[in-house]
Design an enzyme around this catalytic site. Sequence first.
Site, PDB file in Angstrom:
ATOM      1  N   ASP A   1     -11.461 -14.591  15.955  1.00  0.00           N
ATOM      2  CA  ASP A   1     -12.298 -13.804  16.873  1.00  0.00           C
ATOM      3  C   ASP A   1     -11.927 -12.349  16.654  1.00  0.00           C
ATOM      4  O   ASP A   1     -10.902 -12.045  16.014  1.00  0.00           O
ATOM      5  CB  ASP A   1     -12.016 -14.252  18.329  1.00  0.00           C
ATOM      6  CG  ASP A   1     -12.921 -13.571  19.354  1.00  0.00           C
ATOM      7  OD1 ASP A   1     -13.980 -13.033  18.955  1.00  0.00           O
ATOM      8  OD2 ASP A   1     -12.560 -13.573  20.544  1.00  0.00           O
TER       9      ASP A   1
ATOM     10  N   ARG B   1     -25.047 -22.670  21.066  1.00  0.00           N
ATOM     11  CA  ARG B   1     -24.902 -22.088  22.409  1.00  0.00           C
ATOM     12  C   ARG B   1     -26.099 -22.498  23.272  1.00  0.00           C
ATOM     13  O   ARG B   1     -25.951 -22.848  24.440  1.00  0.00           O
ATOM     14  CB  ARG B   1     -24.841 -20.552  22.330  1.00  0.00           C
ATOM     15  CG  ARG B   1     -23.618 -19.974  21.656  1.00  0.00           C
ATOM     16  CD  ARG B   1     -22.348 -20.245  22.422  1.00  0.00           C
ATOM     17  NE  ARG B   1     -22.390 -19.730  23.775  1.00  0.00           N
ATOM     18  CZ  ARG B   1     -22.173 -18.449  24.126  1.00  0.00           C
ATOM     19  NH1 ARG B   1     -21.866 -17.562  23.205  1.00  0.00           N
ATOM     20  NH2 ARG B   1     -22.221 -18.067  25.393  1.00  0.00           N
TER      21      ARG B   1
ATOM     22  N   GLN C   1     -18.781 -21.093  25.035  1.00  0.00           N
ATOM     23  CA  GLN C   1     -18.652 -20.929  23.588  1.00  0.00           C
ATOM     24  C   GLN C   1     -17.958 -22.137  22.972  1.00  0.00           C
ATOM     25  O   GLN C   1     -18.369 -22.652  21.935  1.00  0.00           O
ATOM     26  CB  GLN C   1     -17.865 -19.655  23.277  1.00  0.00           C
ATOM     27  CG  GLN C   1     -17.687 -19.405  21.787  1.00  0.00           C
ATOM     28  CD  GLN C   1     -18.990 -19.056  21.096  1.00  0.00           C
ATOM     29  OE1 GLN C   1     -19.692 -18.154  21.519  1.00  0.00           O
ATOM     30  NE2 GLN C   1     -19.319 -19.766  20.028  1.00  0.00           N
TER      31      GLN C   1
END
Length: 308
Positions: A226, A294, A134
């Site tokens: 997050d 990604r 990530q």
Amino acid sequence: MNQKHLLTLHDWSTEDITETLTVADKLKKELKAGIKHPILAGKTLGMIFSKSSTRTRVSFQTGIYQLGGQGIFLSSNDIQLGRGESIYDTANVLSRYVDGIMIRTFKQSDVEDLAKYGTVPVINGLTDLVHPCQVLADMQTVAEKKGKLEGLKLAYIGDGNNMAHSYLYGCAKLGMDVSIATPVGYECNAEVVENAKNDARATGSNVVVTYDPVEAISNADVVCTDTWCSMGQEAEKEEKIKHFSGYQVNTELFSKAKEDAIFLHCLPAYRGYEVTEEIIDGPHSVIFDEAENRLHAQKAVMALLMAD
Ligand code: CP
Ligand code: NVA
């Protein structure tokens, strides 16, 4: 590339990371131009998942296919690992079939053991400790948006989790200042902070861990957060929401960052908790470019680790 595996970014040198980002950029440009790059023709990637995934699963499977190989999705619910077969036996057996293994699981030590006992490259697709793929994609995104990495300041507001740890490692290696603000009781792993501080000394960057979100975000070029409730922490959700109330990335907090700051989130996101809609769906947000990267960053990792 002088590495066999990607277990954490702390294991990699600055040069390993920058080489990966360069290859990721090249593969992205080639893909957009319709130029094929079958670097891993005939190769197989085994993809072990002990946790859910949208991005990691789809980007690895698509990525290995675009490189000329194939991916095999191995849910731990379906393979014998989930019924108690050892990592030792799994590593040895899979190494006889596949050319690389991506694993998403709980314990970092299981990923390390897979690498230790198997003979093929192992790529960490997220553990409770780190999420290196990530942060490679995030760094590719930052470099695209800002034209550089070194000298920038990245702020992370939220849980001292796998993402926070990976930002610490990635930024320290790349010469970016990193400030992490977490609530009391949700601090980053002390060993990870220490490792990052040591790496930062070598690249001349600055590592700050604080409880103060305003201090962390002040003057930041890149703002990240997050989920407050990572996979496996579902039982703690209500408790965590109470402790994290002052750590939401909202318009007021974001206004303390640089005017041209970008917003990153690894996703999945929970709007109204760790970030407001105004920010994640607003003009500073680059979350879908980040998600796209990604694919490109992981193709670079596979190409560098798995090619003959
Ligand atoms: N960011 C990320 O790893 O997403 P997934 O959990 O969907 O793979
Ligand atoms: N910290 C989150 C990241 C998800 C990609 C988790 O571990 O669930």
